[in-house]
Design an enzyme around this catalytic site. Sequence first.
Site, PDB file in Angstrom:
ATOM      1  N   SER A   1     -15.369 -40.171  18.581  1.00 58.91           N
ATOM      2  CA  SER A   1     -14.376 -39.116  18.823  1.00 58.91           C
ATOM      3  C   SER A   1     -13.307 -39.102  17.737  1.00 58.91           C
ATOM      4  O   SER A   1     -13.009 -38.053  17.156  1.00 58.91           O
ATOM      5  CB  SER A   1     -13.743 -39.345  20.199  1.00 58.91           C
ATOM      6  OG  SER A   1     -12.604 -38.549  20.360  1.00 58.91           O
ATOM      7  N   ASN A   2     -12.721 -40.272  17.445  1.00 58.08           N
ATOM      8  CA  ASN A   2     -11.616 -40.271  16.480  1.00 58.08           C
ATOM      9  C   ASN A   2     -12.076 -39.827  15.097  1.00 58.08           C
ATOM     10  O   ASN A   2     -11.328 -39.169  14.375  1.00 58.08           O
ATOM     11  CB  ASN A   2     -10.919 -41.636  16.460  1.00 58.08           C
ATOM     12  CG  ASN A   2     -11.668 -42.657  15.642  1.00 58.08           C
ATOM     13  OD1 ASN A   2     -11.462 -42.768  14.444  1.00 58.08           O
ATOM     14  ND2 ASN A   2     -12.587 -43.396  16.254  1.00 58.08           N
TER      15      ASN A   2
ATOM     16  N   CYS B   1      -3.291 -43.052  20.351  1.00 62.01           N
ATOM     17  CA  CYS B   1      -2.868 -44.357  19.841  1.00 62.01           C
ATOM     18  C   CYS B   1      -2.339 -44.264  18.408  1.00 62.01           C
ATOM     19  O   CYS B   1      -2.539 -43.262  17.713  1.00 62.01           O
ATOM     20  CB  CYS B   1      -4.021 -45.354  19.925  1.00 62.01           C
ATOM     21  SG  CYS B   1      -5.273 -45.064  18.684  1.00 62.01           S
TER      22      CYS B   1
ATOM     23  N   GLU C   1     -14.619 -43.315  27.128  1.00 61.90           N
ATOM     24  CA  GLU C   1     -13.213 -43.611  27.447  1.00 61.90           C
ATOM     25  C   GLU C   1     -12.748 -42.755  28.628  1.00 61.90           C
ATOM     26  O   GLU C   1     -12.016 -43.229  29.518  1.00 61.90           O
ATOM     27  CB  GLU C   1     -12.304 -43.365  26.238  1.00 61.90           C
ATOM     28  CG  GLU C   1     -10.847 -43.671  26.573  1.00 61.90           C
ATOM     29  CD  GLU C   1      -9.857 -43.359  25.448  1.00 61.90           C
ATOM     30  OE1 GLU C   1     -10.288 -43.070  24.310  1.00 61.90           O
ATOM     31  OE2 GLU C   1      -8.645 -43.403  25.720  1.00 61.90           O
TER      32      GLU C   1
ATOM     33  N   CYS D   1      -9.879 -51.748  24.677  1.00 59.60           N
ATOM     34  CA  CYS D   1      -8.678 -51.808  23.837  1.00 59.60           C
ATOM     35  C   CYS D   1      -7.438 -51.877  24.722  1.00 59.60           C
ATOM     36  O   CYS D   1      -7.305 -51.105  25.679  1.00 59.60           O
ATOM     37  CB  CYS D   1      -8.619 -50.571  22.935  1.00 59.60           C
ATOM     38  SG  CYS D   1      -7.090 -50.541  21.974  1.00 59.60           S
TER      39      CYS D   1
HETATM   40  C1  2E7 Z   1     -12.264 -47.452  21.598  1.00 61.25           C
HETATM   41  C2  2E7 Z   1     -11.409 -46.405  21.787  1.00 61.25           C
HETATM   42  O1  2E7 Z   1     -15.799 -46.554  18.721  1.00 61.25           O
HETATM   43  P1  2E7 Z   1     -15.016 -45.384  18.245  1.00 61.25           P
HETATM   44  O2  2E7 Z   1     -15.627 -44.453  17.278  1.00 61.25           O
HETATM   45  O3  2E7 Z   1     -14.502 -44.652  19.576  1.00 61.25           O
HETATM   46  P2  2E7 Z   1     -14.086 -43.122  19.876  1.00 61.25           P
HETATM   47  O4  2E7 Z   1     -13.300 -43.237  21.149  1.00 61.25           O
HETATM   48  O5  2E7 Z   1     -13.287 -42.621  18.755  1.00 61.25           O
HETATM   49  O6  2E7 Z   1     -15.364 -42.340  20.122  1.00 61.25           O
HETATM   50  O7  2E7 Z   1     -13.661 -45.886  17.569  1.00 61.25           O
HETATM   51  C3  2E7 Z   1     -12.941 -47.004  17.968  1.00 61.25           C
HETATM   52  C4  2E7 Z   1     -12.392 -46.830  19.320  1.00 61.25           C
HETATM   53  C5  2E7 Z   1     -11.508 -45.811  19.586  1.00 61.25           C
HETATM   54  N1  2E7 Z   1     -11.052 -45.611  20.809  1.00 61.25           N
HETATM   55  C6  2E7 Z   1     -12.772 -47.653  20.337  1.00 61.25           C
HETATM   56 CL1  2E7 Z   1     -10.808 -46.104  23.320  1.00 61.25          CL
HETATM   57 FE1  F3S Z   2      -7.570 -48.807  20.505  1.00 66.16          FE
HETATM   58 FE2  F3S Z   2      -6.805 -46.677  19.197  1.00 66.16          FE
HETATM   59 FE3  F3S Z   2      -8.501 -48.301  18.149  1.00 66.16          FE
HETATM   60  S1  F3S Z   2      -7.143 -46.859  21.379  1.00 66.16           S
HETATM   61  S2  F3S Z   2      -9.657 -49.108  19.815  1.00 66.16           S
HETATM   62  S3  F3S Z   2      -6.390 -48.790  18.645  1.00 66.16           S
HETATM   63  S4  F3S Z   2      -8.519 -46.116  17.896  1.00 66.16           S
END
Ligand code: 2E7
Ligand code: F3S
Length: 318
Positions: free
Chosen positions: A231-232, A202, A133, A103
């Site tokens: 994570s999110n 973000c 990440e 991203c």
């Molecule tokens: C990349 C980044 O794939 P996800 O569930 O990732 P997280 O980091 O939340 O585990 O969500 C999309 C995404 C969010 N952040 C992809 Cl750096």
């Molecule tokens: Fe990027 Fe945030 Fe999505 S870092 S992949 S815009 S959750």
Amino acid sequence: MEHQKPPLTLYLAAPRGFCAGVDRAIKIVEMALQKWGAPVFVRHEIVHNKFVVDSLKAKGAVFVEELDDCPTDRPVIFSAHGVPKSVPAEAQRRQMVYVDATCPLVSKVHVEAERHHADGLQMVMIGHAGHPEVLGTMGQLPEGEVILVETEADVGTIAPRDADRLAFITQTTLSVDDTAAIVAALKARFPAIVGPAKEDICYATTNRQAAVKAVAPKIDALLVIGAENSSNSKRLVEVGRAEGCAYSQLVMRADQIDWRAIDGARAVGVTAGASAPEVLVNEVVDAFRARFDVTLEVVETAVENVEFKVPRVLREPA
Ligand code: 2E7
Ligand code: F3S
């Protein structure tokens, strides 16, 4: 005669679901398949969602954890979460075709880290150990140059080289409130620490958490559509609980809903992590409609219009 269904209001949080980085990452895999044909290899789940991964597998994507698991004569894509510097370096050494789906908001943090390192500062990264990440961002700098802090308590135990030559960066998907407390603790212990205006969380993470906060006071239960390794998405469950919704639960899709747990609920909130497709939200709404007389309400706290371009190599003909 059919029994009357009990009434229930479903509050749909908005924004929810796909962010611009996820849209772009999925598009990169699809366009790579069009350009080079199958198989195209993907290092790590492109985004943390089995439904997304399975649909790309069906089109010819092959998911692996390490570059070592890829043949050198097929293209490889790096997931949206980012990769340590050693990964593209190794792909280049092997003369592989690769496309980086990191991203752009994560790449921005990578650049920040490099800049502080060039200024001679040691970094403190706020994030969750082991998350891709975090591995990717820490892997932008040499070993020992990034100290990981997961909690406020960690701030008290770290031993930087020089307390006056420090900068901080963060994972992009953290809890906005927890991170504010950690940043405050860092600034209290290391008054000279340099960093972004707030943190590196973000826009999508921030907006999804704000929407859950707006929904929470209205509901008896919250369902967050997302994966265990997202994570999110997990942060959205925590925000729901912190805002007083004791039953806040992560579900991958409708068949994971524990209907007994929400028995008696009259108002349920639904949101989706940044990697969860809207079809799964629709599936959950339909599952509620089958059991309840549903009134749908959308609680919108922001409008998003962020879009990221795919890399040039995919915009050019083969
Ligand atoms: C990349 C980044 O794939 P996800 O569930 O990732 P997280 O980091 O939340 O585990 O969500 C999309 C995404 C969010 N952040 C992809 Cl750096
Ligand atoms: Fe990027 Fe945030 Fe999505 S870092 S992949 S815009 S959750």
